[in-house]
Design an enzyme around this catalytic site. Structure first.
Site, PDB file in Angstrom:
ATOM      1  N   HIS A 200       0.998  -1.163  -0.051  1.00 51.45           N
ATOM      2  CA  HIS A 200      -0.211   0.005  -0.151  1.00 51.45           C
ATOM      3  C   HIS A 200       0.879   1.338   0.130  1.00 51.45           C
ATOM      4  O   HIS A 200       1.906   1.401   0.880  1.00 51.45           O
ATOM      5  CB  HIS A 200      -1.144   0.035   1.187  1.00 51.45           C
ATOM      6  N   ASP A 353      -7.907   3.889   4.043  1.00 55.79           N
ATOM      7  CA  ASP A 353      -8.016   3.493   2.536  1.00 55.79           C
ATOM      8  C   ASP A 353      -8.072   2.088   2.163  1.00 55.79           C
ATOM      9  O   ASP A 353      -9.341   1.649   1.466  1.00 55.79           O
ATOM     10  CB  ASP A 353      -7.047   4.328   1.879  1.00 55.79           C
TER      11      ASP A 353
END
Ligand code: FES
Length: 410
Positions: A200, A353
């Site tokens: 990520h 997120d």
């Protein structure tokens, strides 16, 4: 003040006290849920003893967990090793303030995460976090009983190990399958799984920010030459040969972090916390510090790349044993240790997120998770993956056809 400057002027005891102060500087927020939660965020991690009384049970659970570690005659040898090590490990926890801060940090992260989700993703609000630890309370069963009692509609099972290993996240997931061994799977809850997030971009960003914080402590003319030693928990070579994805996922986080950092510093990935006589992934972190000192490299920055919050491996093994004892003996001039993400705003952004993407996507369990290691021989892995395929099924027919109870062998 840099670690090495402190080394020359203070005793190990004072250093330990400083480390303890740093470790307990975080505060845990009180969670007050007025509304019934709609979405559960289940945060999986190994956990750590909050006081020295928990150390014996904690070690006992680790040493008897065959997903984590495999020993001959484990039911006898595991408890024997746990008993033998309890006192020594209790002393280490005393040196970092009497217990692990992992529960405090996980609660802080969870609370900030759900506050952020309530704002950014109102369609699934209110969100509530549940801590599910493997070796100390709150355990898997505590989290899942609570979310069932709360009557949530959605539950995101979220591993707090960014890099997947069958020994860590795999063990926590098997514990969930074990929990549902003898009780019906709640068909009114839509479950989904985030089992890995090593690449990520915001994870790399927070590690890069943590590195910059500590590079700033070196002399300006030395900053670009500081050797960055990324350090992660090692793994037995037996597990690596089975095809565990952990080593390459850790390496991926390292590569992304260096890309994000955009600095010319040299770097290496090294491994810490080996236990037992069998071969594990090398080079070991302490050996690497000594070897670099011999090569004349005397400015080092340790970066724990696989831990998202402080615990004994950072506060004791890195801060006290390596940055103090090993570095002093090796003649290192300056060594620093980057903080773990803890409650850094960029890290909370990363968590939010990941959860939002998971809530919005069509599939609830990844094909990557459902695929076993090439040389896996564990019937538990096979049955656990089958269990999650059904638990997180998006297909109503498959869900309807799911047996109430799925048995997982030990
Ligand atoms: Fe990796 Fe079984 S050991 S899936």
């Amino acid at each position: 003040m840099s670690v090495i400057k402190m080394l020359s002027s203070i005793s190990r005891k004072t250093f330990t006290q400083l480390s303890r102060t740093a470790c307990y500087s975080s505060s845990t927020r009180t969670v007050n849920y007025e509304e019934k939660p709609k979405t559960a965020i289940v945060m999986l991690n190994m956990g750590g003893p909050t006081d020295t009384d928990q150390v014996g049970d904690y070690l006992h659970r680790i040493m008897t967990d065959r997903d984590m570690i495999q020993l001959p005659i484990q039911s006898k040898l595991g408890p024997w090793i746990a008993n033998r090590r309890t006192e020594e490990v209790q002393k280490k926890y005393m040196e970092i303030g009497g217990g692990s801060p992992i529960l405090k940090w996980t609660n802080s992260q969870g609370q900030l995460l759900v506050e952020s989700l309530d704002k950014l993703h109102p369609s699934t609000a209110p969100h509530k976090h549940y801590v599910s630890f493997r070796y100390v309370p709150p355990f898997t069963e505590d989290a899942f009983l609570e979310l069932e009692r709360d009557g949530v509609e959605r539950a995101v099972i979220f591993s707090q190990y960014p890099q997947y290993s069958c020994a860590t996240t795999g063990s926590s997931l098997n514990a969930i399958a074990d929990f549902y061994k003898n009780r019906p799977i709640p068909k009114n809850i839509q479950f989904s799984l985030i089992e890995r997030w090593a690449t990520h971009p915001l994870l790399a960003k927070v590690f890069a920010e943590r590195i910059r914080e500590k590079l700033a402590l070196f002399n300006e003319n030395e900053q670009n030459d500081v050797l960055i030693l990324f350090t992660a928990h090692s793994l037995p070579l037996k597990a690596v040969s089975r095809g565990d994805t952990y080593p390459h996922e850790v390496a991926a986080t390292v590569a992304n972090t260096m890309l994000q950092l955009g600095l010319p510093n040299p770097h290496r990935l090294v491994w810490q916390s080996k236990v037992g006589p069998l071969p594990w992934l090398q080079p070991y972190t302490d050996d690497a510090i000594k070897a670099y000192a011999k090569q004349g490299i005397k400015h080092l920055l340790l970066v724990p790349i696989a831990f998202v919050n402080e615990h004994i491996e950072t506060l004791h093994e890195l801060d006290i044993e390596y940055c103090y004892d090993v570095a002093k003996e090796a003649g290192i001039k300056q060594i620093e240790r980057a903080a773990t993400p803890n409650a850094h705003p960029t890290f909370i952004e990363a968590l939010a997120d990941l959860v939002m993407k998971n809530l919005d996507q069509g599939h609830r369990v990844s094909k990557q998770f459902l695929t076993r290691c090439p040389h896996c021989v564990s019937p538990r892995c096979l049955q656990s993956k089958e269990f999650f395929k059904h638990l997180c099924s998006y297909n109503e027919k498959l869900k309807k056809d799911t047996p109430d109870v799925i048995t997982l062998n030990n």
